[in-house]
Structures are given as C-alpha cells and as structure tokens.
Write a protein that holds these residues in place. Structure first.
Motif, PDB file in Angstrom:
ATOM      1  N   LEU A 136       0.778  -0.993   0.125  1.00 11.22           N
ATOM      2  CA  LEU A 136      -0.271  -0.240   0.275  1.00 11.22           C
ATOM      3  C   LEU A 136       0.775   1.320   0.334  1.00 11.22           C
ATOM      4  O   LEU A 136      -0.129   2.583  -0.617  1.00 11.22           O
ATOM      5  CB  LEU A 136      -1.053  -0.334   1.547  1.00 11.22           C
ATOM      6  CG  LEU A 136      -1.743  -0.806   1.545  1.00 11.22           C
ATOM      7  CD1 LEU A 136      -2.741  -1.066   2.434  1.00 11.22           C
ATOM      8  CD2 LEU A 136      -2.773  -1.171  -0.514  1.00 11.22           C
ATOM      9  N   ASN A 137       2.350   0.760   0.477  1.00 14.51           N
ATOM     10  CA  ASN A 137       3.161   1.784   0.420  1.00 14.51           C
ATOM     11  C   ASN A 137       3.666   2.247  -0.778  1.00 14.51           C
ATOM     12  O   ASN A 137       4.666   3.217  -0.247  1.00 14.51           O
ATOM     13  CB  ASN A 137       3.942   2.502   1.744  1.00 14.51           C
ATOM     14  CG  ASN A 137       3.119   2.286   2.837  1.00 14.51           C
ATOM     15  OD1 ASN A 137       2.186   2.317   3.179  1.00 14.51           O
ATOM     16  ND2 ASN A 137       3.192   2.020   4.362  1.00 14.51           N
ATOM     17  N   LEU A 138       3.436   1.659  -2.081  1.00 16.22           N
ATOM     18  CA  LEU A 138       4.415   2.418  -2.814  1.00 16.22           C
ATOM     19  C   LEU A 138       3.812   2.543  -3.044  1.00 16.22           C
ATOM     20  O   LEU A 138       2.491   3.425  -3.444  1.00 16.22           O
ATOM     21  CB  LEU A 138       5.062   0.610  -3.289  1.00 16.22           C
ATOM     22  CG  LEU A 138       5.667  -0.869  -2.656  1.00 16.22           C
ATOM     23  CD1 LEU A 138       5.723  -1.694  -3.586  1.00 16.22           C
ATOM     24  CD2 LEU A 138       7.263  -0.094  -3.086  1.00 16.22           C
ATOM     25  N   PRO A 139       4.275   3.903  -4.752  1.00 17.20           N
ATOM     26  CA  PRO A 139       3.910   4.479  -5.414  1.00 17.20           C
ATOM     27  C   PRO A 139       2.587   3.789  -6.281  1.00 17.20           C
ATOM     28  O   PRO A 139       1.937   4.971  -6.119  1.00 17.20           O
ATOM     29  CB  PRO A 139       5.691   4.651  -6.600  1.00 17.20           C
ATOM     30  CG  PRO A 139       6.114   3.977  -6.029  1.00 17.20           C
ATOM     31  CD  PRO A 139       6.177   3.043  -5.151  1.00 17.20           C
ATOM     32  N   ALA A 140       2.104   3.384  -6.966  1.00 10.74           N
ATOM     33  CA  ALA A 140       1.054   2.750  -7.420  1.00 10.74           C
ATOM     34  C   ALA A 140      -0.006   3.033  -6.994  1.00 10.74           C
ATOM     35  O   ALA A 140      -0.943   3.905  -7.012  1.00 10.74           O
ATOM     36  CB  ALA A 140       1.494   1.745  -8.711  1.00 10.74           C
ATOM     37  N   ALA A 141       0.533   2.608  -6.164  1.00  8.75           N
ATOM     38  CA  ALA A 141      -0.991   2.254  -4.500  1.00  8.75           C
ATOM     39  C   ALA A 141      -1.397   3.651  -4.208  1.00  8.75           C
ATOM     40  O   ALA A 141      -1.984   4.982  -4.083  1.00  8.75           O
ATOM     41  CB  ALA A 141      -0.480   1.776  -3.704  1.00  8.75           C
ATOM     42  N   ARG A 142      -0.334   4.500  -3.904  1.00  2.00           N
ATOM     43  CA  ARG A 142      -0.687   6.081  -3.528  1.00  2.00           C
ATOM     44  C   ARG A 142      -0.858   6.708  -4.480  1.00  2.00           C
ATOM     45  O   ARG A 142      -2.257   7.607  -3.944  1.00  2.00           O
ATOM     46  CB  ARG A 142       0.805   6.103  -2.675  1.00  2.00           C
ATOM     47  CG  ARG A 142       1.298   5.598  -1.782  1.00  2.00           C
ATOM     48  CD  ARG A 142       2.117   6.774  -1.617  1.00  2.00           C
ATOM     49  NE  ARG A 142       3.250   6.253   0.005  1.00  2.00           N
ATOM     50  CZ  ARG A 142       3.436   6.600   1.052  1.00  2.00           C
ATOM     51  NH1 ARG A 142       1.811   7.018   0.963  1.00  2.00           N
ATOM     52  NH2 ARG A 142       3.508   5.760   1.881  1.00  2.00           N
ATOM     53  N   GLN A 143      -0.554   6.453  -5.525  1.00  2.00           N
ATOM     54  CA  GLN A 143      -0.980   7.498  -7.221  1.00  2.00           C
ATOM     55  C   GLN A 143      -2.761   6.756  -7.085  1.00  2.00           C
ATOM     56  O   GLN A 143      -3.075   7.539  -7.201  1.00  2.00           O
ATOM     57  CB  GLN A 143      -0.485   7.393  -8.214  1.00  2.00           C
ATOM     58  CG  GLN A 143       0.570   7.372  -8.342  1.00  2.00           C
ATOM     59  CD  GLN A 143       1.973   7.545  -8.932  1.00  2.00           C
ATOM     60  OE1 GLN A 143       1.724   6.092  -9.702  1.00  2.00           O
ATOM     61  NE2 GLN A 143       2.522   8.396  -9.297  1.00  2.00           N
ATOM     62  N   MET A 144      -3.755   5.332  -7.089  1.00  2.00           N
ATOM     63  CA  MET A 144      -4.051   4.969  -8.281  1.00  2.00           C
ATOM     64  C   MET A 144      -5.075   5.199  -6.385  1.00  2.00           C
ATOM     65  O   MET A 144      -6.516   5.349  -6.826  1.00  2.00           O
ATOM     66  CB  MET A 144      -4.265   3.504  -8.035  1.00  2.00           C
ATOM     67  CG  MET A 144      -3.739   3.370  -9.017  1.00  2.00           C
ATOM     68  SD  MET A 144      -4.124   2.107 -10.109  1.00  2.00           S
ATOM     69  CE  MET A 144      -3.393   0.742  -8.995  1.00  2.00           C
TER      70      MET A 144
END
Length: 731
Positions: A420-428
């Motif tokens: 959840l803390n990786l970039p794509a999850a934060r962006q979506m």
C-alpha cells in the motif's frame, strides 16, 4: 482522524488469519527472556509471541490440517520471534522469493520441523511464575514448560496452470528442521501413492483433472516417530500454451532516476511467423508481481476470448511489468517503448488496439497522452480501458488501518502494508490510510501532471468497458454498514473486532481495535473515525472479495465473520471517468455522454468481479477490437444501433408492459433484478427479430412467487450492448 484512548476499548479487525498480536511482543519477549535455560530445552518458547498461526495443531499427527503458504509464513515469523537463534529459520520474505523465482511449471515446497516449549497454562495462577514473570523461589525450572512439536508443509505456489506436466520440488533452503529426517516421501494426490522425495530434486507429477489436491509429506525421526504434513494445491489448468516469443523490455527514458522494465509475451495467430495484426494488452496492479504468462493467459482467455481473437487472425502482445507497483509514469514510459517496438514490426500506418486492464488503463492513458504531447506518432486506433482506475481505486480504509495496526507482528500484514505504501498504490487509491481524510498527495500530483499533458489522448477512439453496475446497484450493503464482526474472550486474551464501511459524507467509526492481554502485559487500542468521505466501499463497481476471503480463514481465536463478501474496487464512475461526485450516479437512467471523455462506454446491470471477462464483456471487447482494423472509428457517443427499453405503467400493480426495440435480429436477454443486482426472473432469452417487442411482467420471480413492493431493474442485453430501466412495484 485517529484516536488512541488511554483505557481499553472493544474492537479488533483481522483481515487474514495469519496474524500475531501487535507490538506487545517486544515486552513479552524481554520478560520471558529471563527464564532459566533448563526451562527451554528446545531454545524456542512460544509464549514470547502471541501467535495466531496453526503452529500448535500442525503436530505431524493424523488429524493435522492441510496448510497454505500464508500459514507457513506466519508460522516462521512466530518461530523466529520465539527462538533463541532466529536466524536458523527462513523468513517470510524468503518464502515469497522462493515462490517468485521458481519456474512457472514448478511448485516449490517448504517443510518445517522443530520442537518447542510453552509455559504451563496454570503457572500464573499457581504462583510458580510470579506477576512480574519471574520464577518463584524453589521452583524446578523444568516444571514450568511443556514440550511440543511442529511438522508442517506448504506449497509456496498454491495454484498451478500446468497440472499435466508439473514438477514439485523441496529446495534445501526451504527445509527447516531441528534433527535429521529419514525416508522423506511425498504423496502428490495424483494416484501414484507415496514416492521418495529428495531435496532439490524435482518430482514429476501428472494430474488428469483440475481441482484442489492435498499434498502429503511423510518422514521418520531418528527415534522412529513417523510424522505427516499436508498442504493445499489448486490445479486450475492442465496446461497453458507457451507464448510464441518473449521480448525483454527496458524503457527508453528514465523516470525518477530509474528505468521501467518488463517483458512482452507475443502469442501469434495460427499461420503468423511474425507480428502481423496485434492487440496490445497492458497488465494491471499486480500486488506481489506474481502474475506471469500462465496467470495472464488464464485471465485474458476467459470466455475463450484470447483464442477466439487468434482464430480471427489477431496477435496478442501482453505486457508484464517487472514492478507493477512502480510509479505510473515509469511504467507508462515502458508502454511507449513497447508501442515503438510493435510499430517497428508493422507496415507504416497499420492501426491496432491497445487495451489497459485495471491500473493498465491509467498507465496506457498516460503513455498515449504524453506521446501525443511530445508529437510522437503512434498507431493506436482504439484505446480500451478495461475496468480501469481512471478516477481512482478503492480499498476500504478501515481494512487499511488494520494493516497499519498489526504490521509489527503479522507477516502478511507487514507485506501488504508495504504494498500500500508503494508509488502506484498511493497514486491510485482514492483514500489512503496515511491521509484518511483523502488521497495520498501522490494522487493529485499525478492527475495534475496528466492534465498538463492534455489529460486524454486525442487520436484514438476511447472506449471504456466497466465491471461495475450502470444501474446504481450497490455491493449489498449501505454506507456505514458493519462489514466484519469478531468476538473472542478467554483468561489470557480478549479480542473483539469490528470494521465498518465509510459513511456517506457524515462522521462514523470505520476501525476500532483492541488487544487486551492478561495483566501485567500491556493492552493496545486504536479507534479511527472517518468524516466527509464518499461512500466508496459499497458503491457500484468492479468488486474484490476481500471480506469473503477473510471470512473463509480459520482463526484460532474465535470466528471472524464477514458480513458482506465484496467491496467496490473500481467504482463505476471511476471506470467510466464520469465527471460526477455521486458514486451512485445512475448511468443507465441518465445522460453520461457529456460527462465522460470516452467515445463509447459499456457496463453491466449488476456488479461483476474486477476485470472479469463476462459473455457480454467479451462481445463488447471483440466488437471494438474488430472495428479498430476493419472500419473507421465510429462517431462520438454511445454504441451504434442502440437498444431501447421502456416500461409502463410505472409504478404498477399487478401488471406492466415492457417494451424494447432492436435495430437488427439476434440473440437477446431481458431479465429482472433487485437493486443488489441479483437476477430474479428472465422474461426473454432467445432470438428476437428487428423491430419493436412487448413483454408483460406480473411482478413475480422465476418460481412464480409474488415479489415484495419496491424498485426493480429490467436489464436488456443484445449484441454486446446493454440497457437498463427501473420499475416500481406497488404494494
């Protein structure tokens, strides 16, 4: 907002059964570290951790349960926390790496065997252990503990798509034992019985049918004790055809100081020796980067879509990101590189289709928009966003807070939180637990950057295929509804856990957690209240069954009850990129054309699983893919030759007339659904001629039972198109 009370509160949400209890383990381990060595002949004291893995019942006996990879990951985490020498055990991360690095047609196993010690349950009451967890004077240290043994195994890849030509292997690095094992054998549940199993030596297995199998491992200890462990293996396919060719890819440009990488699988049509008529597909958000060719083939060939495309002369090009959780921009740069290579293989000006599934819809949009902003030509005639996260994705924020609350002790919680803390999850994600009042700052930053590039590509025909209901059907629960209930109490620990859906713009508790351990061990609690948020959890949308998966877990402490199986992952209004705030917007009954950038939108009446290819979805995709190369793009608006559907009188009782028209003859289905999307009756199911048609409905279901008064949905599908109308049945 968060609130940490000073006294115990009720509540604890568990998302999976592989859980150990919070950060009280540090104090517990420190206190129990003072016990004499004579009390710990194994060097492992389970009471140093408060574990929820099935470790104590996986004893190698005839009644020991079959286990999964998550069970073993948590078991090893607990053994590492309980052992004097934790480095002797593989870590949960090691097990994930063993699974990821194995050949797709190989199932690696892990096997754990060890003795352990536990405090006698009555020691605090009897006084042999005092309140400060020290040993009472005159107590025999050896009398403080009882001995146990664990003998457990799991398939680190629990699913296979190569059942007819499979290898099962026990890597030496995944064999964690405390003493020698003699005569190790495996029964693979393939009808061949017990066979010797040596470490690092693949055992060939040929399953005749698909289905769940139970692997059995047996070994004999030096003292003659025979132990047996069981593990699950799901055979989902007997074989998966190999791709014709694989292209390793590295983006031509870096983003954020790194280059996106991946591989494209080419699966050419029969008779093609090179790329001739491509359909390019971008994978979605692969949480643990576990999707390879077999998994992607299985997803794309639902309803035989992939093979039907090949039979029509289309070549599949499927992009698999090395790190799908990388920033959207980095993987979009890789898409641009792939498109350049595809076009280099084709005659100049040949059009083709680009399909982006889930996150891939957003990545493809970014890649095409950026290429056009830089005046880079591309040959994409039609861009299809398949349940794409155009306006964001949703994971119930209450479940996210559970991960945050329990990551210190739970192997899978820690891993999922890291995702959840990786970039794509934060962006979506529309709501992120670290920004409970809204999205992570990375999301608006991405959308602002995309808007500056032009927001949407202008050259291709833009198409959206959604899995969420276009008729406002929810996920079976209302805003603020309780999603999970869990209650447990004992002498040593009290656990009561509840989680709720986000309320509709009002204030309400969404997570309430407590771990109440026996004195003098510390308690821990957390309550989270949401306020002013949109009710995304139960909104119409492509769903994921996170709650049902939780309910199916066997928790050693009490029964975790999932009150509703699914939650919206990609809301319909997001997949269709509708410029509305209402997540329950009635697409079928409204006028979505001015609200969406898409030239054509497709949606079912009922909510479907995220990126599920349904029969209607297959028809929609086929029609658009064919149109990209056989005809000029259609005009803006909804699909050509639309169906019409009306009903009157409305409201009605006892009878109403359902009228519909079809521009051409063909197969049609007219069905009745409740507002939750459940089919109640079928009024038409067969070939209809072109023109006007009328069908009577008397308010009864398929079993001829009179339905209760209320609102119902009439859903008509034909030739890949769908239309829905509401009707009210009076008392």
């Amino acid at each position: 907002m968060r609130h940490r009370p000073t006294r115990p509160l009720i509540g604890l949400l568990l998302l999976v059964a592989s859980l150990a209890l919070a950060d009280t383990g540090a104090e517990l381990r420190q206190a129990l570290g003072q016990l004499p060595a004579a009390a710990l002949p194994s060097g492992i004291l389970l009471d140093r951790v408060v574990g929820l893995s099935p470790l104590t019942v996986a004893d190698g006996g005839p009644d020991a349960p079959a286990l999964g990879a998550a069970d073993l990951r948590q078991m090893l985490r607990e053994l590492r926390g309980a052992a004097d020498q934790p480095s002797r055990w593989p870590s949960p991360a090691d097990l994930r790496r063993f699974a990821r690095d194995a050949d797709p047609a190989t199932v690696p196993l892990v096997l754990v065997e060890t003795r352990y010690d536990r405090l006698r349950r009555d020691d605090l009451v009897s006084g042999r252990l005092q309140a400060n967890l020290t040993v009472a004077p005159g107590t025999d240290p050896g009398a403080l503990t009882t001995a146990g043994r664990v003998f457990a195994a799991a398939a680190l890849r629990e699913r296979t798509y190569h059942g007819s030509r499979l290898s099962i292997v026990l890597p030496a690095v995944a064999l964690a034992t405390s003493e020698p094992l003699n005569g190790l054998q495996l029964d693979a549940d393939d009808g061949r019985g017990w066979r010797p199993l040596a470490t690092d030596t693949p055992l060939s297995v040929n399953y005749p049918t698909t289905g769940r199998r139970t692997l059995r491992l047996m070994a004999t200890l030096p003292d003659g004790t025979r132990l047996e462990a069981r593990a699950h293996l799901d055979v989902l396919a007997l074989d998966t055809p190999a791709p014709t060719q694989t292209w390793p890819l590295t983006a031509d440009e870096p983003f954020g100081g790194a280059y996106g990488t991946g591989q494209a699988y080419l699966y050419l049509a029969p008779g093609h020796t090179s790329l001739t008529n491509p359909v390019v597909v971008i994978e979605g958000f692969d949480l643990d980067n576990s999707l390879g060719w077999p998994e992607l083939y299985d997803l794309l060939n639902r309803e035989n879509l992939l093979e039907d495309l090949r039979a029509e002369g289309f070549d599949a090009v499927v992009l698999d990101f090395t790190e799908s959780t990388d920033p959207i921009q980095r993987n979009a740069y890789l898409v641009s590189t792939l498109l350049g290579r595809v076009e280099a293989e084709l005659p100049a000006g040949q059009p083709y289709t680009l399909v982006g599934a889930s996150m891939g819809g957003l990545v493809g949009r970014y890649a095409l928009t950026r290429d056009e902003s830089l005046a880079r030509p591309h040959g994409v005639r039609t861009f299809i966003s398949f349940d794409g996260a155009q306006n964001g994705a949703n994971i119930p924020v209450g479940l996210q807070f559970w991960l945050d609350f329990f990551a210190d002790e739970s192997a899978d919680a820690a891993y999922l939180l890291s995702r959840l803390n990786l970039p794509a999850a934060r962006q979506m994600l529309l709501y992120h637990y670290q920004s409970a009042g809204g999205p992570d700052p990375a999301r608006p930053a991405l959308m602002a950057e995309l808007a500056a590039l032009g927001d949407w590509p202008q050259q291709p025909r833009l198409v959206s295929v959604a899995n969420g209901s276009g008729s406002s059907a929810n996920q079976g629960f209302n805003p603020g509804a309780q999603l999970v209930r869990w209650e447990y109490g004992s002498l040593l620990v009290d656990i009561v856990g509840n989680v709720w859906a986000v309320p509709d713009h009002t204030s309400g508790v969404i997570f309430d957690g407590l771990i109440d351990l026996i004195w003098p061990l510390p308690d821990r609690s957390l309550t989270v209240t949401a306020s002013g948020l949109r009710p995304l959890d139960g909104a119409p949308g492509g769903w994921r069954a996170s709650i049902a998966e939780l309910d199916a877990q066997d928790a050693p402490y009490g029964d975790i009850i999932g009150l509703h199986p699914n939650h919206a992952f990609i809301p319909t209004v997001s997949a269709l990129a509708l410029d509305v705030d209402d997540v329950f917007y009635d697409v079928a009954g409204g006028d979505p054309a001015p609200l969406t950038p898409f030239d054509a939108i497709y949606y079912p009446a009922v909510n479907e699983e995220h990126v599920l290819i349904s029969p209607a979805g297959k028809d929609w995709l086929l029609a658009e893919i064919r149109g990209a190369v056989t005809a000029a793009p259609q005009p803006l608006g909804l699909p050509a030759a639309p169906l019409t559907l009306s009903v009157g009188p409305n409201p009605f009782n006892p009878l109403t007339q359902v009228r519909f028209s079809a521009a051409t003859a063909g197969q049609a289905t007219l069905s009745v659904h409740d507002v939750r999307g459940r089919r109640l009756a079928t009024l038409v199911d067969g070939r209809v001629e072109a023109g006007e048609h009328t069908v009577a409905w008397d308010g009864r279901d398929a079993a001829r039972r009179k339905l209760a008064a209320g609102v119902y949905l009439l859903h008509l599908t034909k030739d890949g198109q769908a239309v829905t109308s509401r009707v009210t049945l009076l008392p």
